[in-house]
Design an enzyme around this catalytic site. Structure first.
Site, PDB file in Angstrom:
ATOM      1  N   ASP A 150      -5.083   5.160 -12.365  1.00 46.35           N
ATOM      2  CA  ASP A 150      -5.647   5.189 -12.422  1.00 46.35           C
ATOM      3  C   ASP A 150      -6.764   4.965 -13.988  1.00 46.35           C
ATOM      4  OD1 ASP A 150      -5.953   7.385 -10.752  1.00 46.35           O
ATOM      5  OD2 ASP A 150      -5.611   9.143 -12.060  1.00 46.35           O
ATOM      6  N   GLY A 172     -26.308 -23.920  -1.683  1.00 40.49           N
ATOM      7  CA  GLY A 172     -26.460 -24.429  -0.774  1.00 40.49           C
ATOM      8  C   GLY A 172     -25.318 -25.232  -0.932  1.00 40.49           C
ATOM      9  N   ILE A 181       4.506 -10.031  -8.317  1.00 41.47           N
ATOM     10  CA  ILE A 181       4.435  -9.653  -9.181  1.00 41.47           C
ATOM     11  C   ILE A 181       3.910 -10.429 -10.790  1.00 41.47           C
ATOM     12  CG2 ILE A 181       5.128  -8.956 -11.751  1.00 41.47           C
ATOM     13  CD1 ILE A 181       5.902  -6.650  -8.742  1.00 41.47           C
ATOM     14  N   ARG A 198      -7.171   0.473 -13.067  1.00 42.77           N
ATOM     15  CA  ARG A 198      -7.721  -0.473 -11.564  1.00 42.77           C
ATOM     16  C   ARG A 198      -9.172  -0.821 -12.287  1.00 42.77           C
ATOM     17  NH1 ARG A 198      -5.455   3.960  -6.873  1.00 42.77           N
ATOM     18  NH2 ARG A 198      -4.201   2.395  -5.957  1.00 42.77           N
ATOM     19  N   GLU A 203      -4.203  -4.196  -7.268  1.00 47.41           N
ATOM     20  CA  GLU A 203      -4.178  -2.735  -8.157  1.00 47.41           C
ATOM     21  C   GLU A 203      -4.986  -1.569  -6.788  1.00 47.41           C
ATOM     22  OE1 GLU A 203      -5.083  -1.931 -11.327  1.00 47.41           O
ATOM     23  OE2 GLU A 203      -4.012  -4.052 -12.033  1.00 47.41           O
ATOM     24  N   SER A 252       0.676  -1.067   0.080  1.00 46.75           N
ATOM     25  CA  SER A 252       0.433   0.088  -0.018  1.00 46.75           C
ATOM     26  C   SER A 252       1.098   1.648  -0.216  1.00 46.75           C
ATOM     27  CB  SER A 252      -0.812   0.159   1.424  1.00 46.75           C
ATOM     28  OG  SER A 252      -1.394  -1.064   1.006  1.00 46.75           O
TER      29      SER A 252
HETATM   30  C1  LIG Z   1      -2.140 -12.609  -5.935  1.00 47.92           C
HETATM   31  C2  LIG Z   1      -1.937 -10.974  -6.797  1.00 47.92           C
HETATM   32  C3  LIG Z   1      -1.285  -9.949  -7.787  1.00 47.92           C
HETATM   33  C4  LIG Z   1      -0.254  -9.086  -7.597  1.00 47.92           C
HETATM   34  N1  LIG Z   1      -0.470  -8.215  -8.963  1.00 47.92           N
HETATM   35  C5  LIG Z   1       0.379  -7.114  -8.529  1.00 47.92           C
HETATM   36  C6  LIG Z   1       1.356  -7.004 -10.010  1.00 47.92           C
HETATM   37  O1  LIG Z   1       1.241  -7.393 -11.023  1.00 47.92           O
HETATM   38  N2  LIG Z   1       2.258  -6.075  -9.253  1.00 47.92           N
HETATM   39  C7  LIG Z   1       2.531  -5.056  -8.247  1.00 47.92           C
HETATM   40  O2  LIG Z   1       3.071  -3.942  -8.614  1.00 47.92           O
HETATM   41  N3  LIG Z   1       1.853  -5.674  -7.399  1.00 47.92           N
HETATM   42  C8  LIG Z   1       1.062  -6.914  -7.531  1.00 47.92           C
HETATM   43  N4  LIG Z   1       0.424  -7.632  -6.196  1.00 47.92           N
HETATM   44  C9  LIG Z   1       0.342  -6.330  -4.577  1.00 47.92           C
HETATM   45  C10 LIG Z   1      -0.812  -5.825  -4.025  1.00 47.92           C
HETATM   46  O3  LIG Z   1      -0.840  -4.684  -4.771  1.00 47.92           O
HETATM   47  C11 LIG Z   1      -0.309  -5.399  -2.944  1.00 47.92           C
HETATM   48  O4  LIG Z   1      -0.200  -6.485  -2.006  1.00 47.92           O
HETATM   49  C12 LIG Z   1      -1.524  -3.939  -2.265  1.00 47.92           C
HETATM   50  O5  LIG Z   1      -1.638  -3.211  -2.754  1.00 47.92           O
HETATM   51  C13 LIG Z   1      -1.659  -4.495  -0.431  1.00 47.92           C
HETATM   52  O6  LIG Z   1       0.115  -4.654  -0.414  1.00 47.92           O
HETATM   53  P1  LIG Z   1       0.136  -5.462   0.660  1.00 47.92           P
HETATM   54  O7  LIG Z   1       0.023  -7.036   0.684  1.00 47.92           O
HETATM   55  O8  LIG Z   1       1.513  -4.895   1.243  1.00 47.92           O
HETATM   56  O9  LIG Z   1      -0.562  -5.042   2.193  1.00 47.92           O
HETATM   57  P2  LIG Z   1       0.235  -4.125   3.198  1.00 47.92           P
HETATM   58  O10 LIG Z   1       0.295  -2.284   2.445  1.00 47.92           O
HETATM   59  O11 LIG Z   1       0.470  -4.478   3.843  1.00 47.92           O
HETATM   60  O12 LIG Z   1      -1.582  -3.757   3.655  1.00 47.92           O
HETATM   61  C14 LIG Z   1      -1.816  -4.418   4.681  1.00 47.92           C
HETATM   62  C15 LIG Z   1      -3.425  -4.470   5.430  1.00 47.92           C
HETATM   63  O13 LIG Z   1      -3.566  -2.754   5.839  1.00 47.92           O
HETATM   64  C16 LIG Z   1      -4.618  -2.219   4.844  1.00 47.92           C
HETATM   65  N5  LIG Z   1      -3.396  -0.722   4.806  1.00 47.92           N
HETATM   66  C17 LIG Z   1      -2.317  -0.247   4.864  1.00 47.92           C
HETATM   67  N6  LIG Z   1      -2.152   0.786   4.724  1.00 47.92           N
HETATM   68  C18 LIG Z   1      -3.483   1.426   4.573  1.00 47.92           C
HETATM   69  C19 LIG Z   1      -4.114   2.763   5.360  1.00 47.92           C
HETATM   70  N7  LIG Z   1      -2.636   4.225   5.349  1.00 47.92           N
HETATM   71  N8  LIG Z   1      -5.551   2.422   6.127  1.00 47.92           N
HETATM   72  C20 LIG Z   1      -6.081   1.494   6.131  1.00 47.92           C
HETATM   73  N9  LIG Z   1      -5.333   0.284   5.857  1.00 47.92           N
HETATM   74  C21 LIG Z   1      -4.479   0.238   5.846  1.00 47.92           C
HETATM   75  C22 LIG Z   1      -3.975  -2.789   4.060  1.00 47.92           C
HETATM   76  O14 LIG Z   1      -6.036  -2.342   3.150  1.00 47.92           O
HETATM   77  C23 LIG Z   1      -4.168  -4.438   3.992  1.00 47.92           C
HETATM   78  O15 LIG Z   1      -6.087  -4.388   4.502  1.00 47.92           O
HETATM   79  C24 LIG Z   1      -0.336  -8.431  -6.268  1.00 47.92           C
HETATM   80  C25 LIG Z   1      -0.999  -8.762  -5.129  1.00 47.92           C
HETATM   81  C26 LIG Z   1      -1.036 -10.397  -5.114  1.00 47.92           C
HETATM   82  C27 LIG Z   1      -1.495 -10.878  -3.755  1.00 47.92           C
END
Ligand SMILES: Cc1cc2nc3c(=O)[nH]c(=O)nc-3n(C[C@H](O)[C@H](O)[C@H](O)COP(=O)(O)OP(=O)(O)OC[C@H]3O[C@@H](n4cnc5c(N)ncnc54)[C@H](O)[C@@H]3O)c2cc1C
Length: 383
Positions: free
Chosen positions: A231, A333, A153, A234, A357, A128
């Site tokens: 943008d 069910g 990725i 998504r 995303e 994030s």
């Molecule tokens: C199957 C899959 C495919 C993916 N494909 C790609 C890809 O092609 N390219 C790429 O770059 N990434 C990719 N991702 C990464 C994905 O975009 C990230 O996993 C996602 O953005 C969340 O980041 P994180 O997993 O580090 O969670 P974290 O950032 O650690 O978040 C953990 C939790 O905390 C919450 N949170 C974090 N910060 C805040 C805040 N400020 N306020 C409120 N809640 C918050 C989040 O919503 C989440 O519920 C992929 C992930 C998966 C699982």
């Protein structure tokens, strides 16, 4: 909202999805193998070309048409729909800020589907909070040397072109890294809950050398580029979510028509009928927002207006995906919970649309941030 020509394209994609991809969906999920046959199908039928303009080998079909195509495929197979969505995600930075030379080098091969693309922003410690990335890029003569690792990725190991973000002297920058670049390696591929045929993996950049000509935009512009891409990408995930929701609704409806309890089809029991009605209504509302977002992109929307609309579209359509696929399991069910029926797969697949995303918490923050910049004080003044 679709012109007769757009409806024709939609119907072509719908037919391919129903006849060629749908029958493969359960097997793709079970084997968890990347469906190269689906990529071949897209290549043969020019589906990747929908994402690109004519100058670069596509058909210039518009953002709205891309979303419609993703939706149609996701009705039957979310993994296969993601192949289209990620081709767009991985190409957008080149389309938006690429030089003419970069566009000529990369876009035609992406438009034909000869190459697949990926977008590498996330790292183990920064999802994030993507600006906290640690991967670095250092200029060395006519090259950049990139060091670090990317996580989660999509298309890892199957893509030829990775748009990769790294911290250079002047700030976060975007690069096209080709899979045969020295020092580029694909690490672990993650087993996961859903979209199992899509590869999700680690990218290792160990002194990875890319030509300086592969820098996208200016040094230091990369974070802005990453956000501009999101943008526009998504809505693709929103389309995947909507397709899942509509596919699950269609399946639940047919099931409820024929499954009988207490002497009549379950669709006649008002509590089930009510669920079906709500599922359908949510899908139609999601479609309204999605198509509006696609049309706005085609009309040139940009900046804060697009940021907010795109985040709202992703949030709403993917929350609908989770709610509606969960309800579809309930309508079936016990049969909804077993793998013989597709709705359990759809429910597992739907979950990721709320996460990648930008999680839906992040979408809420983005929407509220944009709202707080708007002026609505006239409402207070008149009360
Ligand atoms: C199957 C899959 C495919 C993916 N494909 C790609 C890809 O092609 N390219 C790429 O770059 N990434 C990719 N991702 C990464 C994905 O975009 C990230 O996993 C996602 O953005 C969340 O980041 P994180 O997993 O580090 O969670 P974290 O950032 O650690 O978040 C953990 C939790 O905390 C919450 N949170 C974090 N910060 C805040 C805040 N400020 N306020 C409120 N809640 C918050 C989040 O919503 C989440 O519920 C992929 C992930 C998966 C699982």
């Amino acid at each position: 909202m679709l012109s007769p020509e757009q409806r024709e394209i939609r119907d072509l994609v719908r037919t391919l999805a129903r006849e060629r991809i749908g029958p493969r969906a359960a097997e793709i999920d079970k084997s968890a193998e990347f469906p190269w046959d689906v990529v071949d199908l897209y290549r043969e039928n020019g589906l990747f070309g929908l994402l690109f303009d004519e100058e670069h080998g596509g058909v210039g079909a518009s953002a709205l048409m891309t979303l419609v195509a993703i939706e149609e495929v996701a009705k039957v197979c979310a993994t296969s729909a993601l192949i289209l969505a990620v081709q767009e995600l991985g190409s957008l930075a080149i389309k938006l800020v690429g030089t003419d030379d970069q566009k000529r080098r990369f876009l035609p091969k992406l438009a034909s589907g000869e190459w697949l693309a990926a977008y590498a922003l996330t790292e183990a410690g920064s999802g994030s909070d993507s600006a906290a990335m640690r991967t670095t890029a250092r200029r060395d003569g006519d090259e950049y040397v990139i060091d670090g690792a990317k996580r989660f990725i999509t298309n890892a190991g199957v893509a030829h072109v990775y748009v990769c973000f790294a911290r250079a002297d002047d700030g976060i920058s975007a690069f096209v890294v080709e899979a045969d670049a020295p020092g580029f390696q694909v690490g672990r591929i993650e087993p996961k809950m859903g979209i199992k045929g899509s590869t999700t993996g680690e990218i290792l950049l160990d002194g990875c050398r890319v030509p300086a000509d592969n820098l996208l935009g200016e040094e230091g512009e990369g974070f802005h580029v990453a956000m501009q891409v999101l943008d526009r990408s998504r809505p693709g995930i929103a389309a995947q979510g909507l397709g899942l929701a509509q596919g699950a609704t269609d399946y639940a409806l047919e099931y409820a028509r024929t499954r009988e309890t207490f002497g009549e089809p379950i669709a006649r029991h008002q509590l089930v009928a009510g669920m079906l009605a709500e599922m359908e209504t949510k899908c139609e509302a999601a479609r309204g927002l999605l198509y509006r977002c696609g049309a706005a992109i085609d009309e040139g929307a940009t900046g804060p207006d697009l940021t907010k609309l795109s985040a709202m579209t992703k949030l709403f359509c993917t929350d609908v995906a989770m709610e509606v696929t969960t309800d579809a399991v309930q309508v079936l069910g016990g049969y909804g919970y077993i793998q013989e029926y597709p709705v359990e797969r759809m429910m597992r697949d739907a979950k990721i649309t709320q996460i990648y995303e930008g999680t839906n918490q992040i979408q809420r923050l983005v929407i509220a941030r944009e709202m707080l910049k708007e002026q609505r004080a006239f409402l207070l003044a008149s009360s």
